[in-house]
Design a protein around this motif. Sequence first.
Motif, PDB file in Angstrom:
ATOM      1  N   ASP A  73      -2.449  -7.949 -18.319  1.00  0.00           N
ATOM      2  CA  ASP A  73      -2.240  -6.656 -18.842  1.00  0.00           C
ATOM      3  C   ASP A  73      -1.032  -5.865 -18.542  1.00  0.00           C
ATOM      4  OD1 ASP A  73      -4.845  -6.859 -20.137  1.00  0.00           O
ATOM      5  OD2 ASP A  73      -5.889  -5.909 -18.428  1.00  0.00           O
ATOM      6  N   LEU A  74      -0.634  -6.268 -17.287  1.00  0.00           N
ATOM      7  CA  LEU A  74       0.735  -5.916 -16.888  1.00  0.00           C
ATOM      8  C   LEU A  74       1.683  -6.086 -17.947  1.00  0.00           C
ATOM      9  CD1 LEU A  74       2.307  -3.852 -15.118  1.00  0.00           C
ATOM     10  CD2 LEU A  74       2.549  -6.182 -13.582  1.00  0.00           C
ATOM     11  N   GLN A  75       1.729  -7.398 -18.067  1.00  0.00           N
ATOM     12  CA  GLN A  75       3.024  -7.819 -19.100  1.00  0.00           C
ATOM     13  C   GLN A  75       2.891  -7.097 -20.424  1.00  0.00           C
ATOM     14  OE1 GLN A  75       5.497 -10.221 -18.203  1.00  0.00           O
ATOM     15  NE2 GLN A  75       6.162  -9.267 -20.213  1.00  0.00           N
ATOM     16  N   GLU A  76       1.671  -7.046 -20.840  1.00  0.00           N
ATOM     17  CA  GLU A  76       1.323  -6.180 -22.275  1.00  0.00           C
ATOM     18  C   GLU A  76       1.880  -4.783 -22.013  1.00  0.00           C
ATOM     19  OE1 GLU A  76      -2.258  -4.807 -24.793  1.00  0.00           O
ATOM     20  OE2 GLU A  76      -2.361  -6.913 -24.096  1.00  0.00           O
ATOM     21  N   PRO A 130       5.271  -3.236  -4.962  1.00  0.00           N
ATOM     22  CA  PRO A 130       4.274  -4.266  -4.603  1.00  0.00           C
ATOM     23  C   PRO A 130       3.033  -3.440  -4.657  1.00  0.00           C
ATOM     24  CG  PRO A 130       5.795  -3.657  -3.001  1.00  0.00           C
ATOM     25  CD  PRO A 130       6.367  -3.109  -4.287  1.00  0.00           C
ATOM     26  N   SER A 131       2.794  -2.314  -4.865  1.00  0.00           N
ATOM     27  CA  SER A 131       1.538  -1.450  -4.687  1.00  0.00           C
ATOM     28  C   SER A 131       0.573  -1.617  -6.083  1.00  0.00           C
ATOM     29  CB  SER A 131       1.704  -0.104  -4.163  1.00  0.00           C
ATOM     30  OG  SER A 131       2.316   0.725  -5.388  1.00  0.00           O
ATOM     31  N   ILE A 132       1.403  -2.345  -7.028  1.00  0.00           N
ATOM     32  CA  ILE A 132       0.524  -2.589  -8.336  1.00  0.00           C
ATOM     33  C   ILE A 132      -0.169  -3.841  -8.398  1.00  0.00           C
ATOM     34  CG2 ILE A 132       2.000  -0.791  -9.673  1.00  0.00           C
ATOM     35  CD1 ILE A 132       3.195  -3.026 -10.917  1.00  0.00           C
ATOM     36  N   ALA A 133       0.099  -4.577  -7.246  1.00  0.00           N
ATOM     37  CA  ALA A 133      -0.250  -5.950  -7.588  1.00  0.00           C
ATOM     38  C   ALA A 133      -1.563  -6.397  -7.686  1.00  0.00           C
ATOM     39  CB  ALA A 133       0.379  -6.889  -6.135  1.00  0.00           C
ATOM     40  N   ASN A 134      -2.810  -5.465  -7.312  1.00  0.00           N
ATOM     41  CA  ASN A 134      -4.111  -5.742  -7.374  1.00  0.00           C
ATOM     42  C   ASN A 134      -4.766  -4.715  -8.107  1.00  0.00           C
ATOM     43  OD1 ASN A 134      -3.950  -8.287  -5.609  1.00  0.00           O
ATOM     44  ND2 ASN A 134      -3.922  -6.535  -3.776  1.00  0.00           N
ATOM     45  N   LYS A 135      -3.970  -3.936  -8.888  1.00  0.00           N
ATOM     46  CA  LYS A 135      -4.426  -2.848  -9.479  1.00  0.00           C
ATOM     47  C   LYS A 135      -4.704  -3.323 -11.481  1.00  0.00           C
ATOM     48  CE  LYS A 135      -2.935   1.006  -6.847  1.00  0.00           C
ATOM     49  NZ  LYS A 135      -2.383   2.059  -6.814  1.00  0.00           N
ATOM     50  N   GLU A 159       0.900  -1.003  -0.013  1.00  0.00           N
ATOM     51  CA  GLU A 159      -0.203  -0.030   0.038  1.00  0.00           C
ATOM     52  C   GLU A 159       0.906   1.161  -0.011  1.00  0.00           C
ATOM     53  OE1 GLU A 159      -3.291   2.112   3.091  1.00  0.00           O
ATOM     54  OE2 GLU A 159      -2.552  -0.103   3.167  1.00  0.00           O
ATOM     55  N   LEU A 160       0.809   2.006  -0.902  1.00  0.00           N
ATOM     56  CA  LEU A 160       1.475   3.406  -0.952  1.00  0.00           C
ATOM     57  C   LEU A 160       0.979   4.225   0.013  1.00  0.00           C
ATOM     58  CD1 LEU A 160       1.636   4.396  -4.538  1.00  0.00           C
ATOM     59  CD2 LEU A 160       3.488   3.568  -3.314  1.00  0.00           C
ATOM     60  N   LYS A 161       1.973   4.687   1.118  1.00  0.00           N
ATOM     61  CA  LYS A 161       1.726   5.823   2.045  1.00  0.00           C
ATOM     62  C   LYS A 161       2.873   6.707   1.922  1.00  0.00           C
ATOM     63  CE  LYS A 161       0.272   2.027   5.200  1.00  0.00           C
ATOM     64  NZ  LYS A 161       0.769   1.273   6.485  1.00  0.00           N
ATOM     65  N   LEU A 162       2.626   7.626   0.990  1.00  0.00           N
ATOM     66  CA  LEU A 162       3.394   8.709   0.884  1.00  0.00           C
ATOM     67  C   LEU A 162       3.084  10.039   1.239  1.00  0.00           C
ATOM     68  CD1 LEU A 162       3.739   8.075  -3.170  1.00  0.00           C
ATOM     69  CD2 LEU A 162       5.193   7.013  -1.291  1.00  0.00           C
ATOM     70  N   GLY A 163       2.133  10.002   2.371  1.00  0.00           N
ATOM     71  CA  GLY A 163       2.180  11.248   3.223  1.00  0.00           C
ATOM     72  C   GLY A 163       1.426  12.261   2.458  1.00  0.00           C
ATOM     73  N   GLN A 164       2.085  13.602   2.492  1.00  0.00           N
ATOM     74  CA  GLN A 164       1.515  14.585   1.464  1.00  0.00           C
ATOM     75  C   GLN A 164       2.086  14.662   0.281  1.00  0.00           C
ATOM     76  OE1 GLN A 164       3.553  17.692   3.855  1.00  0.00           O
ATOM     77  NE2 GLN A 164       5.634  17.719   2.595  1.00  0.00           N
ATOM     78  N   PHE A 165       2.799  13.563  -0.353  1.00  0.00           N
ATOM     79  CA  PHE A 165       3.174  13.474  -1.497  1.00  0.00           C
ATOM     80  C   PHE A 165       2.572  12.332  -2.167  1.00  0.00           C
ATOM     81  CE2 PHE A 165       6.888  14.858   0.850  1.00  0.00           C
ATOM     82  CZ  PHE A 165       7.098  16.170   0.376  1.00  0.00           C
ATOM     83  N   CYS A 179      10.989  -3.090 -16.100  1.00  0.00           N
ATOM     84  CA  CYS A 179      10.665  -4.506 -15.597  1.00  0.00           C
ATOM     85  C   CYS A 179      10.581  -5.344 -16.923  1.00  0.00           C
ATOM     86  CB  CYS A 179       9.794  -4.713 -14.501  1.00  0.00           C
ATOM     87  SG  CYS A 179       9.942  -3.829 -13.009  1.00  0.00           S
ATOM     88  N   GLU A 180      11.090  -6.681 -16.869  1.00  0.00           N
ATOM     89  CA  GLU A 180      10.894  -7.605 -17.974  1.00  0.00           C
ATOM     90  C   GLU A 180       9.439  -8.261 -17.853  1.00  0.00           C
ATOM     91  OE1 GLU A 180      14.398  -9.592 -19.385  1.00  0.00           O
ATOM     92  OE2 GLU A 180      15.462  -7.988 -19.150  1.00  0.00           O
ATOM     93  N   SER A 181       9.196  -8.595 -16.803  1.00  0.00           N
ATOM     94  CA  SER A 181       8.052  -9.647 -16.442  1.00  0.00           C
ATOM     95  C   SER A 181       7.135  -8.902 -15.371  1.00  0.00           C
ATOM     96  CB  SER A 181       8.631 -10.965 -15.901  1.00  0.00           C
ATOM     97  OG  SER A 181       9.119 -10.770 -14.683  1.00  0.00           O
ATOM     98  N   TYR A 182       5.845  -9.440 -15.392  1.00  0.00           N
ATOM     99  CA  TYR A 182       4.960  -8.971 -14.521  1.00  0.00           C
ATOM    100  C   TYR A 182       5.291  -9.385 -13.025  1.00  0.00           C
ATOM    101  CZ  TYR A 182       2.702 -13.539 -14.206  1.00  0.00           C
ATOM    102  OH  TYR A 182       2.261 -14.571 -13.977  1.00  0.00           O
ATOM    103  N   GLU A 183       5.957 -10.496 -13.036  1.00  0.00           N
ATOM    104  CA  GLU A 183       6.587 -10.916 -11.546  1.00  0.00           C
ATOM    105  C   GLU A 183       7.287  -9.801 -10.901  1.00  0.00           C
ATOM    106  OE1 GLU A 183       6.842 -13.034 -14.391  1.00  0.00           O
ATOM    107  OE2 GLU A 183       5.684 -15.069 -13.920  1.00  0.00           O
TER     108      GLU A 183
END
Length: 150
Positions: free
Chosen positions: A134-137, A124-129, A27-33, A113-117
């Motif tokens: 589609d990510l590999q594409e 890690p925050s993109i895992a469920n998005k 989960e992204l927790k970037l505060g004010q950013f 990155c070369e692979s979705y893995e």
Amino acid sequence: MANYTHPSTSRPPIKIITSEQEEAGTELKLGQFQSTPTLSLSEARLIINAVIDRRHAEKKRFTETEVLTKMTEYLDTFARFRRKETIEEIDELLRAHAVFDPFEKSQLATLCCESYEEAKTLIPSIANKITDGDLQELLDEISKRRNFVE
């Protein structure tokens, strides 16, 4: 010399006050950013080089500091894309995926990155998005634009 600041070119430091811990995990927790626009290394390289070129062209009094020199060397080494057109294509590809946070988009453009893995491990925050397919594409489309001799 590290603490010396030139009065006409230095800006006061920005004070960042945050009550929470920033984290780029599952989960992204970037505060004010959290929704702040970010740049990939390629975009940063493009902008900084354009500013330097403009200052040289305008013949303004301009001193390249050691920090600026080291930063441009770093960006020249690690920026994956060099041509403005290519950087704009990558940005367009990533903008089409509104599910990603600006930070995630800049990470995808920087890491290439070369692979979705690999992408899901490093960001890690993109895992469920997005689906793995589609990510590999998307990664394949980014990779197609990567030219190792640019």
